[in-house]
Write a protein that holds these residues in place. Structure first.
Motif, mmCIF file in Angstrom:
data_model
loop_
_atom_site.group_PDB
_atom_site.id
_atom_site.type_symbol
_atom_site.label_atom_id
_atom_site.label_comp_id
_atom_site.label_asym_id
_atom_site.label_seq_id
_atom_site.Cartn_x
_atom_site.Cartn_y
_atom_site.Cartn_z
ATOM 1 N N ALA A 46 -16.902 -5.648 36.786
ATOM 2 C CA ALA A 46 -16.997 -7.174 36.169
ATOM 3 C C ALA A 46 -15.556 -7.539 35.437
ATOM 4 C CB ALA A 46 -18.195 -7.184 35.029
ATOM 5 N N GLY B 145 -12.270 -6.442 31.262
ATOM 6 C CA GLY B 145 -12.794 -5.949 32.456
ATOM 7 C C GLY B 145 -13.533 -4.534 32.241
ATOM 8 N N SER C 138 -19.224 -11.426 27.264
ATOM 9 C CA SER C 138 -18.286 -10.175 27.563
ATOM 10 C C SER C 138 -18.889 -9.554 28.951
ATOM 11 C CB SER C 138 -18.089 -9.233 26.557
ATOM 12 O OG SER C 138 -19.463 -8.368 26.369
ATOM 13 N N VAL C 139 -18.131 -8.501 29.535
ATOM 14 C CA VAL C 139 -18.514 -7.948 30.598
ATOM 15 C C VAL C 139 -19.595 -6.748 30.211
ATOM 16 C CG1 VAL C 139 -16.264 -8.311 31.881
ATOM 17 C CG2 VAL C 139 -16.406 -6.447 30.277
ATOM 18 N N GLU D 120 -24.463 -10.393 39.038
ATOM 19 C CA GLU D 120 -23.700 -11.779 38.655
ATOM 20 C C GLU D 120 -24.781 -12.769 39.596
ATOM 21 O OE1 GLU D 120 -21.347 -14.613 37.423
ATOM 22 O OE2 GLU D 120 -20.990 -12.537 36.913
ATOM 23 N N ASN E 154 -15.391 -13.696 35.992
ATOM 24 C CA ASN E 154 -16.060 -14.885 35.338
ATOM 25 C C ASN E 154 -14.641 -15.583 34.743
ATOM 26 O OD1 ASN E 154 -17.657 -16.487 33.948
ATOM 27 N ND2 ASN E 154 -17.863 -15.169 32.006
ATOM 28 N N ASN F 65 -25.618 -6.165 32.802
ATOM 29 C CA ASN F 65 -25.589 -4.847 32.889
ATOM 30 C C ASN F 65 -27.004 -4.303 32.750
ATOM 31 O OD1 ASN F 65 -22.568 -3.934 33.327
ATOM 32 N ND2 ASN F 65 -22.707 -5.407 31.375
#
Length: 582
Positions: free
Chosen positions: A252, A244, A100-101, A176, A236, A114
């Motif tokens: 992201a 997002g 996940s973001v 990233e 991604n 993150n």
């Protein structure tokens, strides 16, 4: 190795790609005696305590070349048995297995993190400059790196040392890594970079850039200011993903491969329009929630929930403007925009929880309800995204109807009043009063703090949009939310619906039906119309529950049943254009 200019220096290494592990080394130049460190329990923008510390292991510390004791005080906090007269160095591993973001990922194809998932907070030094060095790995020599952090000394691929003014900035800039596609554009003088991981060969990157540029320019024009000097989109691409998370100068994103624009295909698919809406949504957050944000979230408390009743504004109003600004940017037409609104309207209308929970309560309860959905969610809650968007639209249409101002002007006035920082509901009411000359407490009390229906269809009609009743799909008509394959798996049973009357429950697997002495296997609910002739009042549903087969008498929808499904259409093109124009 670059000179360590900051008193707090983090070094992130790609420790073990196949084990999905990062190694982090933290050097504290001037620790306090018995220094406290902790890892956040949540990430701003995603309102759930996610317990990132569960992924941290093998934490140890040294001072003056000797090991020192590390005592864990709580689920996410540690105390170092150190003095204040010499630097301390900590080392630990972080498992990164979340695509996940919100968290962190690492394998031989891609790395992402993150700071809230990897970088310990040094208590008492959060306002100090922080330095982050990210080392490349010989195992993946072709990898590149993208982040919104300010570069100090980096190589051509982006690996090296970055700096942040404080801890908030450090953890607000995701990273990233991989062999991603990358390109850039400029919007109103601001450089923007777009990186895409996992795109197939058919991906039309130039179209995505052109369209993203139009979105960014429309939103900078909307606010009249760009508060960021640069911006990075990190997308991604997966088999089946969507989502997002916003940051001050980056975002992201996740989408499905089928959502990407394809070379040689001019028509924008529904999936691509959805992706553009996601880009628009997260970019709008650059202003609305990252800078202009709930007063209760200034500053962020990384140790626990940060409660606010204002997510209906910060997420809901953003959800109103994301698609509206696609229309203003010329990326969709009026019919497509109304189709998107129709979807939002019907989602709310088909949620019984809208009569139980106000959108202000929904905002406050996000920590325990929105991100922890279960079989009763639709019956007990309403989304601050979807209903918040309808509140924004109702307010905009009402303001336009009265002719004094628009919601656009309200948003810009709030930005000016709050100086792009802490905002309260009182600020919203003050700005509305100033721009219209009257109080809006009655409307906000009813629409935001109440559970009665919003005047959406009436206000749409006043702006040239007709709301026709539309035949619901079978699941909606029966009061179900399902997953269909070889049988029908019941995910949720909506309050007051026909399925609830029959005794169906979430988790049931609906295999087939019996009617007029015949039995039929059921794969999709749309097959009901084939087996049940018009005028049939009920059937027997064959369901499995806890491996026990049950026969349930299911009433079928009748023509006289009230509909909660709408289809919007343009009735007065000129009136619609006046509303949808900038």
């Amino acid at each position: 190795m670059p000179t360590l200019t900051a008193s707090l220096h983090y070094h992130v290494e790609l420790h073990h790609l196949h084990a999905h592990q990062y190694r982090v080394t933290l050097r504290i130049a001037t620790p306090a005696a018995q220094q406290l460190v902790s890892l956040p329990v949540w990430i701003p923008g995603s309102y759930l305590v996610r317990e990132f510390a569960k992924n941290l292991q093998e934490l140890n510390a040294r001072q003056n070349g000797q090991p020192i004791a590390v005592q864990q005080l709580s689920k996410h906090q540690w105390q170092l048995d150190c003095s204040a007269n010499a630097p301390v160095e900590l080392s630990y591993l972080v498992n990164a297995y979340d695509t996940s973001v919100r968290t962190a990922w690492l394998d031989q194809r891609r790395g992402f993190f993150n700071g809230t998932s990897l970088l310990l907070r040094v208590h008492g030094q959060e306002a100090q400059p922080h330095q982050l060095r990210i080392s490349p790995s010989a195992q993946v020599p072709d990898w590149k790196l993208a982040t919104g952090l300010s570069a100090v000394e980096v190589d051509a691929q982006g690996f090296g040392t970055y700096t942040a003014g404080n801890y908030d900035e450090l953890v607000d800039c995701p990273v990233e890594m991989g062999n991603f596609w990358s390109s850039s554009f400029t919007a109103r003088g601001v450089p923007h970079r777009f990186v895409v991981a996992g795109a197939p060969a058919s991906f039309d990157g130039e179209r995505l850039l052109r369209d993203a540029q139009k979105v960014c320019e429309a939103e900078i024009d909307f606010w009249g200011v760009a508060p960021h000097s640069s911006y990075v989109f990190m997308l991604n691409v997966t088999h089946d993903g969507y989502g997002g998370l916003e940051h001050c100068n980056s975002t992201a994103l996740i989408c499905s491969r089928s959502d990407l624009p394809r070379q040689g295909v001019d028509k924008a698919s529904d999936g691509y329009v959805q992706l553009l809406g996601l880009i628009s949504h997260e970019y709008f957050h650059t202003w609305n929630v990252k800078r202009l944000r709930p007063a209760e979230l200034v500053p962020y408390n990384y140790d626990q929930e940060n409660y606010t009743e204002l997510l209906w504004f910060f997420e809901g109003f953003t959800s109103y403007y994301d698609d509206l600004l696609l229309r203003r940017a010329g990326l969709i037409d009026n019919a497509t925009y109304l189709k998107l609104i129709t979807k939002t309207l019907n989602q709310v209308q088909q949620t019984p929880g809208r009569k139980v929970q106000s959108v202000a309560q929904s905002s406050f309860d996000a920590w325990v309800k929105y991100y922890r959905q279960d079989e009763n969610t639709a019956n007990a809650t309403v989304s601050y995204y979807t209903k918040g968007a309808l509140v924004a639209m109702s307010l905009d249409l009402k303001l336009r109807q009265e002719g004094q101002t628009t919601l656009d002007a309200v948003m810009r006035a709030l930005w000016q009043r709050c100086q792009g920082s802490a905002m309260s509901e009182a600020d919203v009411l003050t700005v509305l009063q100033a721009l219209t000359g009257r109080s809006w407490e009655t409307e906000l009390q009813a629409w935001v703090h109440g559970t009665q229906e919003l005047p959406v269809t009436e206000l749409l009609a006043a702006h040239g949009v007709a709301a026709d009743a539309d035949q619901p799909v079978p699941a909606q008509a029966l009061g179900l939310r399902v997953q269909e394959s070889h049988s029908v798996l019941i995910k949720q049973v909506l309050r007051g619906g026909l399925a609830e009357q029959a005794g169906m429950m979430a988790g049931d697997e609906w295999y087939g039906i019996e009617i007029a002495g015949q039995g039929w296997r059921l794969g999709k609910l749309e097959e009901l119309a084939m087996y049940a002739p018009q005028g049939t009042t009920s059937i027997t549903a064959l369901v499995a529950r806890d491996r026990q087969l049950l026969r349930l008498t299911l009433p079928l929808p009748q023509a006289s049943a009230p509909l909660s499904n709408y289809k919007l259409r343009v009735q007065d093109e000129a009136a619609v254009n006046r509303w949808l124009s900038a």
